[in-house]
Enzyme design. Structure first.
Site, PDB file in Angstrom:
ATOM      1  CG  ASP A  85      40.155  39.412  36.114  1.00 34.88           C
ATOM      2  OD1 ASP A  85      40.358  38.184  36.295  1.00 34.88           O
ATOM      3  OD2 ASP A  85      40.850  40.240  36.409  1.00 34.88           O
ATOM      4  CE  LYS A  86      44.351  38.053  34.016  1.00 37.42           C
ATOM      5  NZ  LYS A  86      45.860  37.510  34.369  1.00 37.42           N
TER       6      LYS A  86
ATOM      7  CD  GLU B  73      45.688  41.283  38.772  1.00 41.58           C
ATOM      8  OE1 GLU B  73      46.996  41.150  38.982  1.00 41.58           O
ATOM      9  OE2 GLU B  73      44.929  40.596  38.432  1.00 41.58           O
TER      10      GLU B  73
ATOM     11  CE1 TYR C 220      52.763  35.772  37.951  1.00 42.74           C
ATOM     12  CE2 TYR C 220      53.410  37.748  36.933  1.00 42.74           C
ATOM     13  CZ  TYR C 220      52.995  36.564  36.762  1.00 42.74           C
ATOM     14  OH  TYR C 220      52.801  36.061  35.621  1.00 42.74           O
TER      15      TYR C 220
ATOM     16  CE  LYS D  77      41.457  30.220  36.052  1.00 41.52           C
ATOM     17  NZ  LYS D  77      41.005  31.490  36.605  1.00 41.52           N
TER      18      LYS D  77
ATOM     19  CG  ASP E  90      45.385  37.151  41.566  1.00 40.70           C
ATOM     20  OD1 ASP E  90      45.387  37.259  42.934  1.00 40.70           O
ATOM     21  OD2 ASP E  90      46.189  36.350  41.118  1.00 40.70           O
TER      22      ASP E  90
ATOM     23  CG  ASP F  22      40.717  34.657  38.108  1.00 42.60           C
ATOM     24  OD1 ASP F  22      41.489  33.731  38.309  1.00 42.60           O
ATOM     25  OD2 ASP F  22      40.795  35.846  37.831  1.00 42.60           O
TER      26      ASP F  22
ATOM     27  CD  GLN G 244      47.715  32.676  41.620  1.00 39.05           C
ATOM     28  OE1 GLN G 244      48.453  33.145  41.918  1.00 39.05           O
ATOM     29  NE2 GLN G 244      46.640  33.422  41.139  1.00 39.05           N
TER      30      GLN G 244
END
Length: 193
Positions: A138-139, A17, A20, A113, A11, A9, A53
């Site tokens: 990270d998600k 992070e 946007y 995703k 960001d 991934d 994105q």
């Protein structure tokens, strides 16, 4: 012959992070990220960006801006450690219920995703074995993607990862490994090889 890959991934994993990112200079690498990618390069492990994105679909900026961010990302990796991503995939679309407003990019996509479209495309185009590959994110959606595609799932505590672990963001997940950051994740991956 099919080969394993490490899918990353963007960001919160490769770069800090920052929501946007509307200014190129605000894309800043995470500490140790370039060296971690370089260690994958040195082992000739295919290293691939896979990233949702949705900024362009939300009307914040253009697809060209996302492409420019990825040029900067590759440049920073090269400058810091002589590292490179072997391929970059991203989903720029977003459905209307999720917040898409740009008519050209507001649609449901198999690439978003946790759908597997980006990984399937990468596997076809680069002869990758998803069952022997790793997804680092990270998600919860990154972990869900890994599960959906048959990859090993690594959750990093950087970015939103700590909030996912505490149950304060998205939904609970069961990853194969939890790492503090990308360098620790790559260390674990290399031990598995």
């Amino acid at each position: 012959m099919l080969k394993p890959a490490v899918f990353l991934d963007r960001d919160g994993v490769l770069n800090q992070e920052a929501g946007y990112i509307d200014r190129l200079e605000d894309l800043v690498l995470m500490p140790g990220a370039a060296a971690a990618v370089r260690s994958l390069n040195d082992r000739q492990i295919f290293c691939c960006l896979v990233s949702n994105q949705a900024g362009a679909a939300r009307g914040y900026y253009s697809l060209d801006h996302i492409e420019a961010l990825h040029v900067r990302l590759q440049s920073l990796l090269q400058q810091e450690a002589g590292a490179r991503l072997d391929a970059l995939y991203y989903c720029g679309s977003l459905s209307a219920p999720e917040g898409g407003v740009n008519p050209e990019l507001t649609y449901w996509s198999t690439w978003r995703k946790p759908n597997t479209g980006m990984l399937v495309a990468a596997a076809w185009q680069h002869d990758l074995d998803l069952r022997c590959s790793f997804m680092v994110g990270d998600k919860a959606t990154d972990i869900d993607l890994a599960r959906n595609a048959g990859c090993k799932a690594i959750l990093v505590a950087s970015g939103y990862g700590a909030q996912v672990l505490s149950g304060d963001y998205q939904h609970p997940v069961q990853s194969d490994y939890v790492a503090a950051d990308l360098p620790k994740a790559v260390g674990w991956i290399l031990q598995q090889q």
